[in-house]
Design an enzyme around this catalytic site. Structure first.
Site, PDB file in Angstrom:
ATOM      1  N   ARG A 160     -21.394   7.235   3.027  1.00 49.87           N
ATOM      2  CA  ARG A 160     -20.916   8.457   2.362  1.00 49.87           C
ATOM      3  C   ARG A 160     -21.200   8.445   0.857  1.00 49.87           C
ATOM      4  NH1 ARG A 160     -14.323   7.711   2.170  1.00 49.87           N
ATOM      5  NH2 ARG A 160     -14.390   5.466   2.335  1.00 49.87           N
ATOM      6  N   VAL A 167     -17.159  -1.096  -0.202  1.00 49.45           N
ATOM      7  CA  VAL A 167     -16.137  -1.509  -1.162  1.00 49.45           C
ATOM      8  C   VAL A 167     -16.500  -2.870  -1.758  1.00 49.45           C
ATOM      9  CG1 VAL A 167     -13.717  -2.241  -1.371  1.00 49.45           C
ATOM     10  CG2 VAL A 167     -14.287  -0.180  -0.086  1.00 49.45           C
ATOM     11  N   GLY A 240     -20.009  10.849   7.575  1.00 51.89           N
ATOM     12  CA  GLY A 240     -20.332  10.924   9.002  1.00 51.89           C
ATOM     13  C   GLY A 240     -19.102  11.150   9.862  1.00 51.89           C
ATOM     14  N   VAL A 361       9.941  -1.500  -5.959  1.00 51.50           N
ATOM     15  CA  VAL A 361       9.893  -0.459  -6.968  1.00 51.50           C
ATOM     16  C   VAL A 361      10.622   0.751  -6.386  1.00 51.50           C
ATOM     17  CG1 VAL A 361       8.296   1.176  -8.042  1.00 51.50           C
ATOM     18  CG2 VAL A 361       7.770  -1.265  -8.020  1.00 51.50           C
ATOM     19  N   ALA A 392      -1.298  -2.480  -5.621  1.00 47.75           N
ATOM     20  CA  ALA A 392      -2.106  -3.324  -4.720  1.00 47.75           C
ATOM     21  C   ALA A 392      -1.212  -3.761  -3.569  1.00 47.75           C
ATOM     22  CB  ALA A 392      -2.649  -4.531  -5.484  1.00 47.75           C
ATOM     23  N   HIS A 567     -19.894 -38.300  -5.692  1.00 47.95           N
ATOM     24  CA  HIS A 567     -18.977 -38.582  -6.790  1.00 47.95           C
ATOM     25  C   HIS A 567     -19.687 -38.279  -8.096  1.00 47.95           C
ATOM     26  CE1 HIS A 567     -15.875 -40.634  -9.099  1.00 47.95           C
ATOM     27  NE2 HIS A 567     -16.836 -41.237  -9.777  1.00 47.95           N
TER      28      HIS A 567
HETATM   29  P1  NAD Z   1      -2.080  -7.775   0.806  1.00 49.81           P
HETATM   30  O1  NAD Z   1      -1.546  -7.283   2.080  1.00 49.81           O
HETATM   31  O2  NAD Z   1      -2.791  -9.072   0.763  1.00 49.81           O
HETATM   32  O3  NAD Z   1      -0.928  -7.845  -0.290  1.00 49.81           O
HETATM   33  C1  NAD Z   1      -0.103  -6.758  -0.585  1.00 49.81           C
HETATM   34  C2  NAD Z   1       1.205  -7.289  -1.090  1.00 49.81           C
HETATM   35  O4  NAD Z   1       1.974  -6.208  -1.517  1.00 49.81           O
HETATM   36  C3  NAD Z   1       1.998  -8.029  -0.031  1.00 49.81           C
HETATM   37  O5  NAD Z   1       2.393  -9.268  -0.567  1.00 49.81           O
HETATM   38  C4  NAD Z   1       3.186  -7.115   0.229  1.00 49.81           C
HETATM   39  O6  NAD Z   1       4.341  -7.820   0.576  1.00 49.81           O
HETATM   40  C5  NAD Z   1       3.299  -6.418  -1.114  1.00 49.81           C
HETATM   41  N1  NAD Z   1       3.926  -5.107  -1.077  1.00 49.81           N
HETATM   42  C6  NAD Z   1       3.724  -4.123  -0.172  1.00 49.81           C
HETATM   43  N2  NAD Z   1       4.462  -3.035  -0.507  1.00 49.81           N
HETATM   44  C7  NAD Z   1       5.132  -3.335  -1.636  1.00 49.81           C
HETATM   45  C8  NAD Z   1       6.058  -2.638  -2.456  1.00 49.81           C
HETATM   46  N3  NAD Z   1       6.417  -1.388  -2.186  1.00 49.81           N
HETATM   47  N4  NAD Z   1       6.549  -3.264  -3.548  1.00 49.81           N
HETATM   48  C9  NAD Z   1       6.196  -4.548  -3.839  1.00 49.81           C
HETATM   49  N5  NAD Z   1       5.338  -5.256  -3.079  1.00 49.81           N
HETATM   50  C10 NAD Z   1       4.797  -4.652  -1.996  1.00 49.81           C
HETATM   51  O7  NAD Z   1      -2.993  -6.596   0.260  1.00 49.81           O
HETATM   52  P2  NAD Z   1      -3.979  -6.539  -0.960  1.00 49.81           P
HETATM   53  O8  NAD Z   1      -3.761  -7.629  -1.925  1.00 49.81           O
HETATM   54  O9  NAD Z   1      -3.867  -5.130  -1.437  1.00 49.81           O
HETATM   55  O10 NAD Z   1      -5.352  -6.768  -0.259  1.00 49.81           O
HETATM   56  C11 NAD Z   1      -5.751  -5.903   0.792  1.00 49.81           C
HETATM   57  C12 NAD Z   1      -6.666  -6.582   1.748  1.00 49.81           C
HETATM   58  O11 NAD Z   1      -7.884  -6.895   1.134  1.00 49.81           O
HETATM   59  C13 NAD Z   1      -6.072  -7.858   2.284  1.00 49.81           C
HETATM   60  O12 NAD Z   1      -6.271  -7.897   3.660  1.00 49.81           O
HETATM   61  C14 NAD Z   1      -6.855  -8.923   1.610  1.00 49.81           C
HETATM   62  O13 NAD Z   1      -7.011 -10.053   2.429  1.00 49.81           O
HETATM   63  C15 NAD Z   1      -8.194  -8.251   1.341  1.00 49.81           C
HETATM   64  N6  NAD Z   1      -8.792  -8.800   0.141  1.00 49.81           N
HETATM   65  C16 NAD Z   1      -9.354 -10.030   0.192  1.00 49.81           C
HETATM   66  C17 NAD Z   1      -9.872 -10.585  -0.959  1.00 49.81           C
HETATM   67  C18 NAD Z   1     -10.497 -11.921  -0.903  1.00 49.81           C
HETATM   68  O14 NAD Z   1     -10.878 -12.368   0.158  1.00 49.81           O
HETATM   69  N7  NAD Z   1     -10.601 -12.613  -2.019  1.00 49.81           N
HETATM   70  C19 NAD Z   1      -9.791  -9.926  -2.161  1.00 49.81           C
HETATM   71  C20 NAD Z   1      -9.205  -8.700  -2.174  1.00 49.81           C
HETATM   72  C21 NAD Z   1      -8.694  -8.151  -1.019  1.00 49.81           C
END
Ligand code: NAD
Length: 594
Positions: A160, A167, A240, A361, A392, A567
């Site tokens: 798209r 992402v 799509g 929050v 996030a 090492h």
């Molecule tokens: P996540 O699910 O890992 O974390 C979101 C966090 O927000 C959780 O700890 C949750 O308890 C908290 N949360 C949810 N609602 C909330 C609220 N109202 N107030 C306070 N806390 C709240 O999600 P993410 O960090 O947004 O990542 C999304 C996805 O993307 C995940 O599946 C992650 O594995 C993936 N990701 C992976 C990588 C990597 O591999 N390095 C990097 C970025 C994202």
């Protein structure tokens, strides 16, 4: 008698004066039916024009950079008389009912017993036909498209956005890692300011930084365009939507393109989840906006202490922003191994303004001074005002946005599309991979699944049978884990032992100025095999692969401990964690455990 025939530009939809970007044949070449003659490119798609005849090219009438329209002569070809009839369109294979799927594993997703969505019918024109259509060009989608093309399939890749890569390449993994590297450089200069090398305070030029980050992204996404072209994958840009079990309609800048496919692979990913009732204000950001570094506020609140929140916090903290994190559960990065999150939490508790666990929050208001946030929870502070807020709180699959019902594809209530181990959905010839299928939402899971789907679509007998999928948070320190966490092993009642090595005893780590890492490996006491591992420390994400391989290979402690590790490297912590479990470790005084 041989005959000379003109080959003309076929029906290419509503396009006129389309650029010829490649001519793949020369005068005198012998060509087969379906040999690609030229590549045409509109701003919506690049497409090859195949030859309807076999023969010898007599004269070429177009060259690269020409513009052509339907009916223009591309070349003349000399064909044997018997071969000069244009081939009749191949008869479409009768559609199999989903229930007829051969080799379908019994459990997921059930095609017989459950009610299936009623598919639509499509009677309109078809602009492009292909063997495999891939919807979405993220790491899963482009891998699926390229693998299918390498297996001889005629592939169309639909995206798209203008840029390929999804992402991950555009607004996720890659740009965040570019900025996280900057954060690491800044932190290292700070550390050495106290140890003999002073550079002075960094002057941050966010514009130049953004350009550099964009250039990194551009190299990769540009590379994908080249790879698609070399593999003759037709790329169509636009949104799509399925319109039948064998048709997808793409709504692009120049109108609609209808594509008929034999097989489809859905790789349409996920999007950032937002909290309800947030004011519409650009100071409230998702990670996509945060990566743009529009402004460095004095104070920033990160809502969600997961991977994305903590990675972006690492960047903004290094750039001098005062960070607070609010997480509704009782721990940062729920799901990760507790023991390896500890070194991260210890470090950022000292650096960040506040880390609020068990806190929600309750209200967010946009005011002139900033974004005013109210909290709820036992230790909730009074309302605070922040320059920027990053949301996030997870990602949502895009299953509800692709017209899945028109193709008869089942989407669950959360927007995931269930698949079997061959990545098939409930519709036999439609596959799904990556974030849209199930957690974990990780690029490397998507690429693995993409290859499987492409191979199965091309008639191979592939299936998902990886034992583990490693996870990495590129925070400081990095946190990486694979297989079972300690908590999961306990929950499952496994009799297991732990081998642990603290990085404070690793020479390479100390030479980098770091003593806060830890490597932990979990072993099944029954047979000594590795069932899980967690690593905290710089470069943990690179080290975890060895343990993923160890689990895939059914390795035990001796296999890892007796593998000679170079090492001085941080990889020695892996061998030494295994030695600690074996009772052969000499770099620490650790009483024999077994
Ligand atoms: P996540 O699910 O890992 O974390 C979101 C966090 O927000 C959780 O700890 C949750 O308890 C908290 N949360 C949810 N609602 C909330 C609220 N109202 N107030 C306070 N806390 C709240 O999600 P993410 O960090 O947004 O990542 C999304 C996805 O993307 C995940 O599946 C992650 O594995 C993936 N990701 C992976 C990588 C990597 O591999 N390095 C990097 C970025 C994202």
């Amino acid at each position: 008698m041989p005959k000379t025939i003109e080959i003309k530009v076929p029906d290419i939809g509503d396009f006129e004066n389309v650029d010829v970007i490649d001519v793949m044949v020369a005068e005198g070449d012998k060509i087969e039916k379906e040999t690609a003659l030229i590549t045409l490119e509109t701003d919506k798609a690049a497409m090859d024009v195949p030859s309807p005849y076999a023969g010898t090219v007599k004269s070429l009438k177009v060259s690269a950079d020409d513009k052509v329209s339907e009916g223009d002569v591309i070349l003349t070809v000399e064909v044997a008389e018997a071969d000069d009839e244009e081939p009749a369109a191949e008869e479409a294979e009768p559609e199999k009912e989903p229930d007829e799927a051969p080799g379908q594993p019994e459990d997921e997703p059930k095609r017989k017993s459950e009610p299936q969505p009623k598919a639509g019918e499509y009677q309109g024109n078809v602009d492009i036909e292909c063997d495999v259509l891939v919807l979405g060009s993220g790491p899963g989608g482009y891998t699926a498209a390229f693998r299918a093309a390498d297996l001889g399939q005629k592939v169309v890749l639909v995206e798209r956005y203008d840029s390929l890569g999804g992402v991950c390449l555009n607004v996720g993994c890659i740009p965040s890692k570019a900025l996280l590297h900057v954060a690491k450089v800044i932190e290292e200069t700070h550390f050495f300011a106290e140890h003999g090398v002073k550079f002075g305070e960094p002057k941050i030029d966010t514009g130049a930084l953004r350009e550099w980050k964009n250039s990194v992204v551009g190299k990769l996404t540009g590379g994908l365009v080249g790879l698609a072209k070399r593999r003759k994958v037709t790329v169509v840009h636009g949104v799509g939507q399925f319109v039948s079990p064998h048709h997808l309609e793409v709504d692009g800048k120049d109108g609609k393109t209808a594509i008929r496919f034999s097989n489809a692979i859905i790789a349409a990913g996920s999007e950032a989840a937002m909290l309800p009732n947030l004011p519409d204000d650009k100071r409230i950001m998702t990670s996509t906006h945060a990566l743009e570094l529009e402004e460095l506020p004095q104070r920033m609140l990160v809502i969600g202490g997961g991977i994305i929140g903590l990675e972006m916090a690492t960047v903004y903290d290094a750039l001098g922003v005062e960070i607070s994190v609010v997480e509704m559960t009782d721990t940062l990065m729920p799901g990760a191994d507790r023991a390896i999150v500890k070194p991260l939490e210890k470090r950022i508790r000292k650096r960040y303004e506040n880390i609020l666990l068990n806190t929600k929050v309750s209200k967010v208001e946009a005011t002139k001074q900033g974004i005013k946030v109210s909290f709820e929870g036992k230790d909730a502070p009074k309302p605070q005002v922040y320059g920027r807020v990053l949301v996030a709180v997870g990602r949502r699959p895009n299953g509800g946005r692709i017209g899945a019902d028109k193709a008869g594809i089942k989407v669950d209530e959360r927007g995931f599309i269930p698949t079997d181990k061959q990545q098939r959905t409930n519709v036999e010839h439609i596959f799904a991979i990556g974030d849209i299928t199930k957690a974990p939402l990780l690029a490397h899971k998507a690429t693995h699944e993409g290859k499987i789907a492409a191979e199965v679509a091309a008639g191979e007998k592939s299936a998902f049978d990886a034992r583990v999928i490693p996870s990495v948070a590129y925070t400081d320190p990095e946190i990486a884990w694979v297989g079972l966490t300690e908590a999961e092993a306990k929950e499952q009642g496994i009799d297991f032992g732990v081998g642990e090595f603290p990085w404070a005893a690793n020479g390479r780590s100390l030479a980098m100025g770091r003593d806060d890492g830890v490597t932990r490996i979990y072993f099944d006491n029954k047979d000594g095999r590795i069932i899980g591992a967690g690593i905290a420390g710089p470069g943990a994400g690179d080290l975890i692969s060895e343990l993923a391989l160890a689990i895939e290979m059914g390795a035990d402690a001796a296999d890892v401990a007796l593998t000679i590790h170079p090492h001085p490297t941080t990889s020695e912590t892996v061998a030494m964690a295994a030695e600690a479990f074996e009772g052969t470790l000499t770099d620490l005084y650790a009483p024999k455990k077994r």
